[in-house]
Write a protein that holds these residues in place. Structure first.
Motif, PDB file in Angstrom:
ATOM      1  N   GLU A 113      92.611 101.039  26.228  1.00  0.00           N
ATOM      2  CA  GLU A 113      92.438 100.308  24.972  1.00  0.00           C
ATOM      3  C   GLU A 113      91.370 100.931  24.077  1.00  0.00           C
ATOM      4  O   GLU A 113      91.499 100.924  22.846  1.00  0.00           O
ATOM      5  CB  GLU A 113      92.067  98.846  25.270  1.00  0.00           C
ATOM      6  N   LEU A 114      90.315 101.476  24.667  1.00  0.00           N
ATOM      7  CA  LEU A 114      89.244 102.070  23.873  1.00  0.00           C
ATOM      8  C   LEU A 114      89.498 103.542  23.581  1.00  0.00           C
ATOM      9  O   LEU A 114      88.853 104.120  22.706  1.00  0.00           O
ATOM     10  CB  LEU A 114      87.902 101.930  24.590  1.00  0.00           C
ATOM     11  N   GLY A 115      90.423 104.150  24.323  1.00  0.00           N
ATOM     12  CA  GLY A 115      90.634 105.581  24.179  1.00  0.00           C
ATOM     13  C   GLY A 115      89.358 106.324  24.531  1.00  0.00           C
ATOM     14  O   GLY A 115      88.850 107.144  23.765  1.00  0.00           O
ATOM     15  N   ALA A 116      88.819 106.036  25.713  1.00  0.00           N
ATOM     16  CA  ALA A 116      87.506 106.544  26.093  1.00  0.00           C
ATOM     17  C   ALA A 116      87.494 107.001  27.546  1.00  0.00           C
ATOM     18  O   ALA A 116      88.370 106.637  28.340  1.00  0.00           O
ATOM     19  CB  ALA A 116      86.451 105.457  25.894  1.00  0.00           C
ATOM     20  N   ASP A 163      82.899 113.429  24.970  1.00  0.00           N
ATOM     21  CA  ASP A 163      81.917 113.708  23.928  1.00  0.00           C
ATOM     22  C   ASP A 163      80.555 113.241  24.427  1.00  0.00           C
ATOM     23  O   ASP A 163      80.233 112.056  24.381  1.00  0.00           O
ATOM     24  CB  ASP A 163      82.309 112.977  22.640  1.00  0.00           C
ATOM     25  N   PHE A 164      79.728 114.184  24.892  1.00  0.00           N
ATOM     26  CA  PHE A 164      78.429 113.836  25.449  1.00  0.00           C
ATOM     27  C   PHE A 164      77.466 113.287  24.398  1.00  0.00           C
ATOM     28  O   PHE A 164      76.452 112.686  24.727  1.00  0.00           O
ATOM     29  CB  PHE A 164      77.801 115.057  26.128  1.00  0.00           C
ATOM     30  N   GLY A 165      77.793 113.492  23.149  1.00  0.00           N
ATOM     31  CA  GLY A 165      76.946 112.987  22.074  1.00  0.00           C
ATOM     32  C   GLY A 165      77.353 111.615  21.577  1.00  0.00           C
ATOM     33  O   GLY A 165      76.793 111.113  20.595  1.00  0.00           O
ATOM     34  N   CYS A 166      78.302 110.983  22.271  1.00  0.00           N
ATOM     35  CA  CYS A 166      78.790 109.660  21.844  1.00  0.00           C
ATOM     36  C   CYS A 166      78.990 108.779  23.075  1.00  0.00           C
ATOM     37  O   CYS A 166      80.094 108.650  23.590  1.00  0.00           O
ATOM     38  CB  CYS A 166      80.096 109.798  21.061  1.00  0.00           C
ATOM     39  N   VAL A 167      77.883 108.195  23.531  1.00  0.00           N
ATOM     40  CA  VAL A 167      77.882 107.415  24.768  1.00  0.00           C
ATOM     41  C   VAL A 167      77.509 105.966  24.471  1.00  0.00           C
ATOM     42  O   VAL A 167      76.590 105.698  23.691  1.00  0.00           O
ATOM     43  CB  VAL A 167      76.885 108.011  25.787  1.00  0.00           C
ATOM     44  N   PHE A 328      83.036  97.868  17.622  1.00  0.00           N
ATOM     45  CA  PHE A 328      81.626  98.236  17.788  1.00  0.00           C
ATOM     46  C   PHE A 328      81.498  99.743  18.034  1.00  0.00           C
ATOM     47  O   PHE A 328      80.634 100.415  17.453  1.00  0.00           O
ATOM     48  CB  PHE A 328      81.040  97.445  18.958  1.00  0.00           C
ATOM     49  N   ILE A 329      82.370 100.284  18.883  1.00  0.00           N
ATOM     50  CA  ILE A 329      82.330 101.716  19.178  1.00  0.00           C
ATOM     51  C   ILE A 329      82.660 102.534  17.945  1.00  0.00           C
ATOM     52  O   ILE A 329      81.982 103.521  17.632  1.00  0.00           O
ATOM     53  CB  ILE A 329      83.308 102.037  20.329  1.00  0.00           C
ATOM     54  N   VAL A 330      83.689 102.132  17.208  1.00  0.00           N
ATOM     55  CA  VAL A 330      84.073 102.857  15.994  1.00  0.00           C
ATOM     56  C   VAL A 330      82.933 102.837  14.971  1.00  0.00           C
ATOM     57  O   VAL A 330      82.619 103.844  14.341  1.00  0.00           O
ATOM     58  CB  VAL A 330      85.359 102.255  15.390  1.00  0.00           C
TER      59      VAL A 330
END
Length: 334
Positions: A113-116, A163-167, A328-330
């Motif tokens: 669902e989050l594509g994560a 993406d290590f810069g987006c945690v 929230f993530i977006v």
């Protein structure tokens, strides 16, 4: 005069250890200090692995053989890096595991669902390992990600898509407490994790406490999924030796807790259920931080019980929660 001796079997049974604490049939503590843990989870349900999400385990602390479970959508391509979302399980610091079916099923859903990329770490449990053990392990699980980001030959299964810069660091109940303590320790921008960058925190029904009961704790229904008797038992088994529930790791606003008014924090999403005995503490936490100028959002699901989103992840409230987390993530990924 008769001589009535006590039979040997009766004398032995009088000194046999007896059960003094029990947690959801998984953990049993006995009068002699011995502890028995069941290999079975407290939630009996099938693992819903339909192949749409790939997963594997990795060791993040070889000394204690602590592991985390990694998930990614099977459709993930290396051409598009995915955000990383930590999901730290709950269980009152005393029970729970990354491998329990309810935890694994929710991570499948989060990944899709989050594509994560989802990272679900284990941590040492009480009473064998009282706090701060769980908090320390949560930090090590995040430092493991930094080691991957810095490695000359990182695990390609992770590095090719992550993406290590987006945690984002999320935790459920006790895991929410761990997420809060990591937010305070790491501070805004998480400089000590570079090149890993935490963008925000999601506290799902965070397990906070205090010596003065809140209204929801004192007056909550005795038949609640997480009732006061169980909350109190979890705390008794997990607080640091000689301490109370006003300990800084337990009560964010305790007499010795760090001053969060001056803390510089990344954005935080706080989620609670309306019928959860932990509700008042979560709401107070969000309200105080927001009044102090922090980027905090509070969402309450009326009529829901503690853990509603893992107990029934396909319910309408659970689906709504997933939408809120995704938004929230977006919002904070940029």
């Amino acid at each position: 005069m008769s001589n009535s001796a006590v039979p040997e079997t009766a004398a032995a049974s009088a000194t046999d250890p007896y059960e003094v604490d029990e947690c959801r049939g998984v953990l049993r503590v006995y009068s002699d200090g011995s502890i028995v843990r069941s290999s079975k989870p407290s939630f009996e349900m099938p693992v819903d692995d339909d192949g749409s999400v790939l997963w594997k385990d990795a060791v993040f602390d070889s000394v204690r053989n602590l592991q985390l479970r990694l998930y990614k959508p099977a459709s993930a391509a290396s051409s598009k890096k995915l955000p990383i979302f930590y999901y730290i399980h709950g269980g009152g610091f005393c029970i729970g595991s990354r491998a329990w079916p309810n935890c694994q099923n929710y991570c499948f859903k989060l990944a899709n669902e989050l594509g994560a990329v989802i990272i679900s770490p284990d941590y040492r449990l009480a009473p064998e390992n009282r706090l701060p053990a769980a908090i320390e392990d949560g930090f090590l699980a995040v430092k493991w990600l930094q080691s991957q980001a810095l490695a000359e030959e990182p695990d390609a299964w992770l590095a090719d898509v992550a993406d290590f810069g987006c945690v984002f660091i999320s935790g459920d109940s006790a895991g929410g407490n761990i997420a809060h303590n990591l937010a305070v320790k790491l501070g805004a921008g998480s400089p000590e994790l570079a090149p890993v960058r935490v963008k925000g925190y999601v506290l799902l029904e965070p397990f906070f406490g205090g010596t003065v009961l809140t209204k929801s704790e004192a007056e909550g229904p005795k038949d609640a999924f997480l009732n006061w008797e169980l909350i109190d038992r979890f705390w008794r088994l997990s607080v640091p030796a000689g301490e109370t529930t006003d300990h800084p790791l337990i009560n964010p606003f305790g007499p010795l807790s760090p001053n969060l008014e001056i803390a510089v924090l990344d954005p935080i999403l706080v989620v609670c259920a309306g019928s959860d005995l932990l509700k008042d503490r979560a709401e107070e936490y969000a309200t105080k931080l927001k009044n102090w100028g922090k980027k905090v959002e509070y969402v309450e699901f009326e009529g829901q019980q503690h853990g509603f989103f893992t107990i029934n992840p396909n319910s309408d409230p659970s689906k709504k929660l997933m939408e809120i987390i995704k938004k929230f993530i977006v919002e904070y990924s940029a």
